[in-house]
Enzyme design. Structure first.
Site, PDB file in Angstrom:
ATOM      1  N   ASN A  16       1.023  -1.079   0.159  1.00  0.00           N
ATOM      2  CA  ASN A  16       0.026   0.046   0.188  1.00  0.00           C
ATOM      3  C   ASN A  16       0.871   1.255  -0.125  1.00  0.00           C
ATOM      4  O   ASN A  16       1.830   1.169   0.289  1.00  0.00           O
ATOM      5  CB  ASN A  16      -1.070  -0.005   1.234  1.00  0.00           C
ATOM      6  CG  ASN A  16      -0.478  -0.157   2.371  1.00  0.00           C
ATOM      7  OD1 ASN A  16       0.411  -0.675   2.780  1.00  0.00           O
ATOM      8  ND2 ASN A  16      -1.216   0.239   3.519  1.00  0.00           N
ATOM      9  N   CYS A  28     -10.453  -4.729   0.413  1.00  0.00           N
ATOM     10  CA  CYS A  28     -11.399  -3.568   0.567  1.00  0.00           C
ATOM     11  C   CYS A  28     -12.505  -3.696  -0.690  1.00  0.00           C
ATOM     12  O   CYS A  28     -12.123  -4.287  -1.695  1.00  0.00           O
ATOM     13  CB  CYS A  28     -10.903  -2.107   0.620  1.00  0.00           C
ATOM     14  SG  CYS A  28     -10.131  -1.462  -0.932  1.00  0.00           S
ATOM     15  N   GLU A  88      -3.152  -4.587  -3.026  1.00  0.00           N
ATOM     16  CA  GLU A  88      -3.909  -5.585  -3.871  1.00  0.00           C
ATOM     17  C   GLU A  88      -3.898  -4.890  -5.357  1.00  0.00           C
ATOM     18  O   GLU A  88      -3.332  -5.210  -6.315  1.00  0.00           O
ATOM     19  CB  GLU A  88      -5.305  -5.761  -3.473  1.00  0.00           C
ATOM     20  CG  GLU A  88      -5.326  -6.894  -2.301  1.00  0.00           C
ATOM     21  CD  GLU A  88      -5.700  -5.603  -1.203  1.00  0.00           C
ATOM     22  OE1 GLU A  88      -4.761  -4.775  -1.109  1.00  0.00           O
ATOM     23  OE2 GLU A  88      -6.326  -5.978  -0.445  1.00  0.00           O
ATOM     24  N   CYS A 131      -4.246   0.778  -2.459  1.00  0.00           N
ATOM     25  CA  CYS A 131      -3.855  -0.422  -1.744  1.00  0.00           C
ATOM     26  C   CYS A 131      -3.012  -1.555  -2.330  1.00  0.00           C
ATOM     27  O   CYS A 131      -2.967  -1.364  -3.356  1.00  0.00           O
ATOM     28  CB  CYS A 131      -5.284  -1.141  -1.526  1.00  0.00           C
ATOM     29  SG  CYS A 131      -6.551  -0.449  -0.580  1.00  0.00           S
TER      30      CYS A 131
HETATM   31  N1  THU Z   1      -5.330  -1.209   2.506  1.00  0.00           N
HETATM   32  C1  THU Z   1      -4.848  -1.977   1.645  1.00  0.00           C
HETATM   33  O1  THU Z   1      -3.651  -1.913   1.116  1.00  0.00           O
HETATM   34  N2  THU Z   1      -5.654  -3.186   1.294  1.00  0.00           N
HETATM   35  C2  THU Z   1      -6.965  -3.469   1.731  1.00  0.00           C
HETATM   36  O2  THU Z   1      -7.660  -4.127   1.099  1.00  0.00           O
HETATM   37  C3  THU Z   1      -7.302  -2.654   2.815  1.00  0.00           C
HETATM   38  C4  THU Z   1      -6.614  -1.277   3.241  1.00  0.00           C
HETATM   39  C5  THU Z   1      -4.503   0.043   2.933  1.00  0.00           C
HETATM   40  C6  THU Z   1      -4.950   0.973   2.806  1.00  0.00           C
HETATM   41  C7  THU Z   1      -4.432   2.073   3.543  1.00  0.00           C
HETATM   42  O3  THU Z   1      -3.031   2.571   3.248  1.00  0.00           O
HETATM   43  C8  THU Z   1      -4.173   1.175   4.742  1.00  0.00           C
HETATM   44  O4  THU Z   1      -4.507  -0.001   4.626  1.00  0.00           O
HETATM   45  C9  THU Z   1      -5.369   1.609   5.846  1.00  0.00           C
HETATM   46  O5  THU Z   1      -6.567   1.921   5.478  1.00  0.00           O
END
Ligand code: THU
Length: 141
Positions: free
Chosen positions: A45, A94, A58, A56
């Protein structure tokens, strides 16, 4: 998928947490995306002071693959938790990332949410995103 393939993906996803750029949430997520051609694309992320441009882990992995011409995928492993600590909970993808998966993946695409190589859950895309809106809604063959 074999246990060996799953463990390999989880190891890579855990390692990617070291590259997360998370000065705001301090929540580090790593992802490892297995393409149909056998290559693994990794992501972390990447946050932003303006918040909404945050990407994110993913989506980082998907966009790296697609930007190199790869658009067919088998599985993704995701590991997330507080910076500098062991992963304590499953980090479920998410909604935005589920929609990106939906663009490129079939119903049986495997989603692995892992705390460690020995502690993980396995789901399919159709389980984490039922009734999805996808390319078939817009592109009629
Ligand atoms: N985040 C991800 O990288 N993947 C997810 O599926 C959930 C959230 C990250 C986004 C942000 O940088 C941190 O987690 C907090 O939301």
């Amino acid at each position: 998928m074999t246990n060996e393939e799953i463990r390999n993906l989880i190891e890579k996803a855990l390692d990617m947490r070291n590259y997360s750029y998370t000065p705001y949430s301090h929540y580090n997520v790593g992802a490892a995306l297995l393409a149909a051609n056998g290559k693994v694309y990794t992501g972390c992320n990447i946050e932003n002071a303006s918040f909404t441009p945050t990407n994110c882990a993913e989506r980082t992995a998907f966009f790296k693959a697609v930007s190199e011409g790869v658009k067919e995928f088998k599985a993704i492993a995701i590991c997330g938790g507080a910076e500098g600590a062991e992963v304590l909970d499953d980090c479920s993808p998410c909604g935005v990332c589920r929609q990106v998966m939906s663009e490129f993946c079939t119903d049986d695409f495997t989603v692995i949410c892992a705390k460690s190589v020995d502690d993980y859950t396995v789901s399919t895309l159709s389980e984490v995103l039922p009734f999805r809106f996808g390319p078939s809604n817009l592109i009629k063959s």
